[in-house]
Design a protein around this motif. Structure first.
Motif, mmCIF file in Angstrom:
data_model
loop_
_atom_site.group_PDB
_atom_site.id
_atom_site.type_symbol
_atom_site.label_atom_id
_atom_site.label_comp_id
_atom_site.label_asym_id
_atom_site.label_seq_id
_atom_site.Cartn_x
_atom_site.Cartn_y
_atom_site.Cartn_z
ATOM 1 N N GLY A 152 0.414 -1.028 0.169
ATOM 2 C CA GLY A 152 -0.180 0.254 -0.090
ATOM 3 C C GLY A 152 0.705 1.159 -0.424
ATOM 4 N N ASP A 153 -0.043 2.254 -0.206
ATOM 5 C CA ASP A 153 0.574 3.408 -0.611
ATOM 6 C C ASP A 153 1.543 3.639 -1.418
ATOM 7 O OD1 ASP A 153 -0.329 4.507 1.158
ATOM 8 O OD2 ASP A 153 1.012 5.394 2.505
ATOM 9 N N LEU A 154 1.395 3.437 -3.015
ATOM 10 C CA LEU A 154 1.921 2.920 -4.778
ATOM 11 C C LEU A 154 2.523 4.545 -4.341
ATOM 12 C CD1 LEU A 154 -0.773 0.750 -5.606
ATOM 13 C CD2 LEU A 154 1.423 0.464 -3.822
ATOM 14 N N THR A 155 1.481 5.286 -3.735
ATOM 15 C CA THR A 155 1.455 6.990 -3.891
ATOM 16 C C THR A 155 1.557 7.652 -3.106
ATOM 17 O OG1 THR A 155 -0.955 7.274 -4.893
ATOM 18 C CG2 THR A 155 0.068 6.249 -6.951
ATOM 19 N N LYS A 156 2.054 9.626 -3.567
ATOM 20 C CA LYS A 156 1.868 10.396 -2.195
ATOM 21 C C LYS A 156 0.276 10.078 -2.097
ATOM 22 C CE LYS A 156 2.944 14.721 -1.069
ATOM 23 N NZ LYS A 156 1.512 15.592 -0.530
ATOM 24 N N ASP A 157 -0.162 11.074 -3.033
ATOM 25 C CA ASP A 157 -2.257 11.485 -2.498
ATOM 26 C C ASP A 157 -3.071 10.838 -3.375
ATOM 27 O OD1 ASP A 157 -1.346 12.119 0.283
ATOM 28 O OD2 ASP A 157 -1.250 14.104 -0.377
ATOM 29 N N GLY A 158 -2.712 9.486 -4.029
ATOM 30 C CA GLY A 158 -3.942 8.835 -4.507
ATOM 31 C C GLY A 158 -3.656 8.861 -5.979
ATOM 32 N N GLU A 159 -3.013 10.095 -6.751
ATOM 33 C CA GLU A 159 -3.137 11.205 -8.293
ATOM 34 C C GLU A 159 -3.293 10.333 -9.620
ATOM 35 O OE1 GLU A 159 0.048 13.115 -5.049
ATOM 36 O OE2 GLU A 159 -0.418 10.927 -5.740
ATOM 37 N N ASN A 200 -8.899 10.512 -2.603
ATOM 38 C CA ASN A 200 -7.796 11.175 -1.825
ATOM 39 C C ASN A 200 -8.354 12.794 -2.305
ATOM 40 O OD1 ASN A 200 -6.057 12.993 -0.321
ATOM 41 N ND2 ASN A 200 -4.586 10.861 0.135
ATOM 42 N N ASP A 201 -8.796 13.334 -2.139
ATOM 43 C CA ASP A 201 -9.004 15.099 -2.274
ATOM 44 C C ASP A 201 -7.704 15.933 -2.193
ATOM 45 O OD1 ASP A 201 -9.410 14.795 0.445
ATOM 46 O OD2 ASP A 201 -10.819 16.224 0.870
ATOM 47 N N ARG A 202 -6.561 15.290 -1.302
ATOM 48 C CA ARG A 202 -5.775 15.931 -1.429
ATOM 49 C C ARG A 202 -4.652 15.612 -2.130
ATOM 50 N NH1 ARG A 202 -3.702 14.591 5.148
ATOM 51 N NH2 ARG A 202 -5.766 15.495 5.960
ATOM 52 N N ALA A 203 -5.197 14.929 -3.243
ATOM 53 C CA ALA A 203 -4.299 15.126 -4.796
ATOM 54 C C ALA A 203 -4.382 15.832 -5.661
ATOM 55 C CB ALA A 203 -4.751 13.786 -5.833
ATOM 56 N N VAL A 204 -2.951 16.058 -5.464
ATOM 57 C CA VAL A 204 -2.468 17.580 -6.334
ATOM 58 C C VAL A 204 -0.775 17.292 -7.128
ATOM 59 C CG1 VAL A 204 -3.131 19.284 -4.702
ATOM 60 C CG2 VAL A 204 -0.843 18.051 -4.254
ATOM 61 N N ARG A 205 -0.557 18.648 -7.458
ATOM 62 C CA ARG A 205 0.111 18.131 -8.753
ATOM 63 C C ARG A 205 0.980 19.354 -7.784
ATOM 64 N NH1 ARG A 205 0.448 19.606 -14.758
ATOM 65 N NH2 ARG A 205 1.896 20.495 -15.148
ATOM 66 N N PHE A 206 2.312 19.525 -8.592
ATOM 67 C CA PHE A 206 3.517 20.878 -7.749
ATOM 68 C C PHE A 206 4.018 21.676 -8.691
ATOM 69 C CE2 PHE A 206 2.526 17.448 -4.672
ATOM 70 C CZ PHE A 206 2.763 18.517 -3.612
ATOM 71 N N ASP A 207 3.845 22.868 -8.993
ATOM 72 C CA ASP A 207 4.363 23.686 -9.931
ATOM 73 C C ASP A 207 5.139 24.622 -9.404
ATOM 74 O OD1 ASP A 207 3.433 23.010 -12.735
ATOM 75 O OD2 ASP A 207 1.487 23.538 -10.981
ATOM 76 N N ALA A 208 5.912 24.595 -9.173
ATOM 77 C CA ALA A 208 7.049 25.558 -8.298
ATOM 78 C C ALA A 208 6.296 26.026 -7.343
ATOM 79 C CB ALA A 208 7.483 26.914 -8.756
ATOM 80 N N THR A 260 3.216 26.062 -6.205
ATOM 81 C CA THR A 260 2.255 26.566 -5.721
ATOM 82 C C THR A 260 1.846 25.116 -5.985
ATOM 83 O OG1 THR A 260 1.841 27.729 -8.532
ATOM 84 C CG2 THR A 260 2.786 28.834 -6.728
ATOM 85 N N THR A 261 0.401 24.519 -5.936
ATOM 86 C CA THR A 261 -0.680 23.451 -5.964
ATOM 87 C C THR A 261 -1.507 23.558 -6.528
ATOM 88 O OG1 THR A 261 -1.236 23.314 -4.227
ATOM 89 C CG2 THR A 261 0.799 22.271 -4.454
ATOM 90 N N SER A 262 -1.737 22.572 -7.550
ATOM 91 C CA SER A 262 -3.192 22.776 -8.320
ATOM 92 C C SER A 262 -3.797 21.117 -8.003
ATOM 93 C CB SER A 262 -3.123 23.228 -9.173
ATOM 94 O OG SER A 262 -2.192 22.054 -9.814
ATOM 95 N N LYS A 263 -5.217 20.770 -8.080
ATOM 96 C CA LYS A 263 -5.764 19.666 -7.917
ATOM 97 C C LYS A 263 -5.857 18.965 -8.814
ATOM 98 C CE LYS A 263 -8.538 20.281 -3.698
ATOM 99 N NZ LYS A 263 -9.484 20.287 -2.684
ATOM 100 N N VAL A 264 -5.603 17.689 -8.384
ATOM 101 C CA VAL A 264 -5.567 16.556 -9.663
ATOM 102 C C VAL A 264 -6.250 15.417 -9.443
ATOM 103 C CG1 VAL A 264 -3.794 17.120 -10.974
ATOM 104 C CG2 VAL A 264 -3.664 15.665 -9.275
ATOM 105 N N GLU A 265 -6.846 14.719 -10.679
ATOM 106 C CA GLU A 265 -7.161 13.591 -10.515
ATOM 107 C C GLU A 265 -7.110 12.614 -9.540
ATOM 108 O OE1 GLU A 265 -10.594 10.066 -12.712
ATOM 109 O OE2 GLU A 265 -8.884 11.429 -13.610
#
Length: 210
Positions: free
Chosen positions: A19-26, A59-67, A69-74
Protein backbone atom coordinates in the motif's frame (compact mmCIF):
# COMPACT_ATOMS: atom_id res chain seq x y z
CA UNK A 1 14.55 2.29 -9.74
CA UNK A 2 17.34 1.46 -7.30
CA UNK A 3 14.96 -0.55 -5.14
CA UNK A 4 13.55 -2.50 -8.09
CA UNK A 5 17.07 -3.20 -9.41
CA UNK A 6 18.10 -4.57 -6.02
CA UNK A 7 14.97 -6.73 -5.82
CA UNK A 8 15.56 -8.03 -9.37
CA UNK A 9 19.01 -9.25 -8.35
CA UNK A 10 17.81 -10.85 -5.08
CA UNK A 11 16.52 -14.13 -6.47
CA UNK A 12 12.98 -13.77 -5.06
CA UNK A 13 9.89 -15.04 -6.87
CA UNK A 14 7.39 -12.44 -5.68
CA UNK A 15 7.28 -8.74 -4.79
CA UNK A 16 4.53 -7.73 -2.37
CA UNK A 17 3.79 -4.01 -2.06
CA UNK A 18 1.69 -3.25 1.02
CA UNK A 19 0.00 0.00 0.00
CA UNK A 20 0.71 3.72 -0.36
CA UNK A 21 1.74 3.29 -3.95
CA UNK A 22 1.41 7.05 -4.50
CA UNK A 23 1.76 10.22 -2.46
CA UNK A 24 -1.95 11.08 -2.42
CA UNK A 25 -3.69 8.86 -4.93
CA UNK A 26 -2.85 10.92 -8.02
CA UNK A 27 -4.02 9.09 -11.16
CA UNK A 28 -0.89 9.99 -13.09
CA UNK A 29 1.31 8.47 -10.39
CA UNK A 30 -0.72 5.26 -10.28
CA UNK A 31 -0.38 4.97 -14.06
CA UNK A 32 3.37 5.66 -14.01
CA UNK A 33 3.97 3.13 -11.24
CA UNK A 34 1.93 0.47 -13.02
CA UNK A 35 4.01 1.04 -16.15
CA UNK A 36 7.23 0.72 -14.15
CA UNK A 37 6.04 -2.46 -12.43
CA UNK A 38 5.02 -3.94 -15.78
CA UNK A 39 8.53 -3.35 -17.12
CA UNK A 40 9.99 -4.83 -13.93
CA UNK A 41 7.93 -8.02 -14.22
CA UNK A 42 8.89 -8.53 -17.86
CA UNK A 43 12.60 -7.94 -17.31
CA UNK A 44 12.99 -9.81 -14.00
CA UNK A 45 10.40 -12.59 -14.16
CA UNK A 46 9.30 -11.64 -10.62
CA UNK A 47 5.55 -11.48 -10.03
CA UNK A 48 4.26 -8.30 -8.36
CA UNK A 49 1.20 -8.14 -6.11
CA UNK A 50 -0.10 -4.85 -4.71
CA UNK A 51 -2.67 -3.57 -2.27
CA UNK A 52 -3.98 -0.06 -1.69
CA UNK A 53 -2.91 2.16 1.19
CA UNK A 54 -4.75 4.98 2.91
CA UNK A 55 -3.24 7.51 0.49
CA UNK A 56 -4.22 5.72 -2.72
CA UNK A 57 -8.01 5.87 -3.07
CA UNK A 58 -10.56 8.69 -3.02
CA UNK A 59 -7.99 11.25 -1.86
CA UNK A 60 -9.04 14.90 -2.03
CA UNK A 61 -5.43 15.93 -1.34
CA UNK A 62 -4.20 14.82 -4.76
CA UNK A 63 -2.29 17.72 -6.30
CA UNK A 64 0.39 18.59 -8.83
CA UNK A 65 3.32 20.82 -7.92
CA UNK A 66 4.31 23.85 -9.99
CA UNK A 67 7.24 25.62 -8.33
CA UNK A 68 5.81 26.86 -5.02
CA UNK A 69 2.13 26.38 -5.94
CA UNK A 70 -0.16 23.38 -6.15
CA UNK A 71 -3.32 22.57 -8.06
CA UNK A 72 -5.74 19.69 -7.56
CA UNK A 73 -5.65 16.70 -9.88
CA UNK A 74 -7.72 13.54 -10.33
CA UNK A 75 -7.37 10.81 -7.71
CA UNK A 76 -8.21 7.14 -8.23
CA UNK A 77 -11.45 5.37 -7.41
CA UNK A 78 -11.62 1.69 -6.53
CA UNK A 79 -12.71 0.82 -10.07
CA UNK A 80 -9.79 2.75 -11.56
CA UNK A 81 -7.33 1.22 -9.07
CA UNK A 82 -8.49 -2.28 -9.94
CA UNK A 83 -8.12 -1.55 -13.65
CA UNK A 84 -4.69 0.14 -13.42
CA UNK A 85 -3.19 -2.64 -11.29
CA UNK A 86 -5.00 -5.52 -12.98
CA UNK A 87 -1.72 -7.20 -13.91
CA UNK A 88 -0.55 -7.13 -10.31
CA UNK A 89 -3.11 -9.30 -8.58
CA UNK A 90 -6.61 -8.82 -9.88
CA UNK A 91 -6.16 -10.60 -13.22
CA UNK A 92 -4.57 -13.62 -11.48
CA UNK A 93 -7.08 -13.70 -8.61
CA UNK A 94 -8.85 -16.93 -7.71
CA UNK A 95 -11.31 -14.86 -5.66
CA UNK A 96 -12.29 -11.19 -5.33
CA UNK A 97 -14.37 -9.43 -2.70
CA UNK A 98 -17.20 -7.54 -4.39
CA UNK A 99 -17.35 -4.95 -1.58
CA UNK A 100 -13.68 -3.96 -1.36
CA UNK A 101 -10.34 -4.19 -3.17
CA UNK A 102 -9.51 -7.49 -1.45
CA UNK A 103 -8.50 -10.48 -3.57
CA UNK A 104 -6.74 -13.84 -3.27
CA UNK A 105 -4.10 -15.46 -5.51
CA UNK A 106 -2.33 -18.80 -5.40
CA UNK A 107 1.47 -18.70 -5.10
CA UNK A 108 2.86 -21.90 -6.56
CA UNK A 109 1.45 -25.13 -5.19
CA UNK A 110 1.74 -24.45 -1.47
CA UNK A 111 0.52 -20.94 -0.64
CA UNK A 112 -2.46 -18.64 -1.08
CA UNK A 113 -1.92 -14.90 -0.72
CA UNK A 114 -5.02 -13.21 0.69
CA UNK A 115 -4.83 -9.46 0.08
CA UNK A 116 -7.03 -7.56 2.52
CA UNK A 117 -8.24 -4.00 1.86
CA UNK A 118 -8.09 -2.40 5.32
CA UNK A 119 -8.57 1.20 4.19
CA UNK A 120 -11.46 3.56 4.92
CA UNK A 121 -12.60 5.80 2.06
CA UNK A 122 -15.92 6.94 0.59
CA UNK A 123 -15.04 6.41 -3.11
CA UNK A 124 -17.17 9.35 -4.24
CA UNK A 125 -17.34 10.06 -7.97
CA UNK A 126 -17.45 13.79 -7.16
CA UNK A 127 -13.84 14.83 -6.53
CA UNK A 128 -14.80 17.53 -4.03
CA UNK A 129 -16.61 14.97 -1.86
CA UNK A 130 -13.87 12.34 -1.76
CA UNK A 131 -12.51 11.45 1.65
CA UNK A 132 -10.10 8.90 3.08
CA UNK A 133 -8.90 8.22 6.62
CA UNK A 134 -5.54 7.30 8.14
CA UNK A 135 -7.00 4.49 10.26
CA UNK A 136 -8.25 1.17 8.97
CA UNK A 137 -10.85 -1.51 9.56
CA UNK A 138 -12.74 -4.37 7.93
CA UNK A 139 -16.45 -4.28 7.21
CA UNK A 140 -18.52 -7.26 8.35
CA UNK A 141 -18.94 -8.50 4.78
CA UNK A 142 -15.22 -8.20 4.00
CA UNK A 143 -14.31 -9.96 7.25
CA UNK A 144 -16.57 -12.88 6.35
CA UNK A 145 -14.95 -13.01 2.90
CA UNK A 146 -11.47 -13.10 4.45
CA UNK A 147 -12.38 -15.99 6.75
CA UNK A 148 -13.89 -17.88 3.82
CA UNK A 149 -10.66 -17.46 1.85
CA UNK A 150 -8.57 -18.77 4.72
CA UNK A 151 -10.90 -21.74 5.05
CA UNK A 152 -10.70 -22.43 1.30
CA UNK A 153 -6.89 -22.23 1.35
CA UNK A 154 -6.59 -24.67 4.25
CA UNK A 155 -9.07 -27.02 2.61
CA UNK A 156 -6.96 -26.97 -0.57
CA UNK A 157 -3.82 -27.81 1.39
CA UNK A 158 -2.33 -24.33 0.99
CA UNK A 159 -0.83 -22.12 3.69
CA UNK A 160 -2.75 -18.80 3.83
CA UNK A 161 -0.55 -15.69 3.86
CA UNK A 162 -2.01 -12.20 4.38
CA UNK A 163 -1.10 -8.78 3.01
CA UNK A 164 -2.70 -5.51 4.09
CA UNK A 165 -1.79 -1.89 4.71
CA UNK A 166 -2.52 -1.39 8.41
CA UNK A 167 -0.57 -3.06 11.18
CA UNK A 168 -1.79 -6.01 13.25
CA UNK A 169 1.13 -6.08 15.70
CA UNK A 170 2.53 -2.97 17.46
CA UNK A 171 6.03 -2.03 16.29
CA UNK A 172 6.76 -0.34 19.63
CA UNK A 173 5.15 -0.20 23.07
CA UNK A 174 3.89 3.34 22.48
CA UNK A 175 2.32 2.71 19.07
CA UNK A 176 -1.15 1.76 20.37
CA UNK A 177 -1.41 5.01 22.35
CA UNK A 178 0.63 7.48 20.27
CA UNK A 179 0.13 6.12 16.73
CA UNK A 180 -3.11 4.17 17.00
CA UNK A 181 -4.21 4.99 13.45
CA UNK A 182 -1.32 2.94 12.12
CA UNK A 183 -2.82 -0.19 13.65
CA UNK A 184 -6.05 -1.74 12.43
CA UNK A 185 -9.07 -0.92 14.57
CA UNK A 186 -9.52 -3.75 17.09
CA UNK A 187 -6.21 -5.20 15.89
CA UNK A 188 -5.73 -7.55 18.84
CA UNK A 189 -9.03 -9.35 18.27
CA UNK A 190 -8.54 -9.44 14.50
CA UNK A 191 -4.97 -10.76 14.77
CA UNK A 192 -6.06 -13.50 17.16
CA UNK A 193 -9.00 -14.46 14.97
CA UNK A 194 -6.83 -14.65 11.84
CA UNK A 195 -4.30 -16.84 13.65
CA UNK A 196 -7.04 -19.09 15.02
CA UNK A 197 -8.43 -19.46 11.49
CA UNK A 198 -5.03 -20.53 10.15
CA UNK A 199 -3.32 -17.34 8.97
CA UNK A 200 -0.27 -16.62 11.11
CA UNK A 201 1.83 -14.62 8.64
CA UNK A 202 0.70 -11.17 7.44
CA UNK A 203 2.75 -8.55 5.60
CA UNK A 204 1.81 -4.94 6.44
CA UNK A 205 2.95 -1.39 5.69
CA UNK A 206 1.69 2.04 6.79
CA UNK A 207 4.03 2.76 9.75
CA UNK A 208 7.16 3.31 7.61
CA UNK A 209 9.16 1.06 9.94
CA UNK A 210 10.60 -2.45 9.79
Amino acid sequence: DAALNKIAESGVKYLLICGDLTKDGEMVNHELLAQKLDEFEKSSGIQVFVTNGNHDISNDRAVRFDADTTSKVESATTEQFREIYGKFGYDEAVAKDSNSLSYAVNLGDDYRLIVMDSCIYNDESDFEKRRQETGGEFSDSEWNWILEQIEDAVRDGRRPIGMMHHGLVPHTEIQPSMFSEYLLNDYERVAAALADAGMNLVFTGHFHSQ
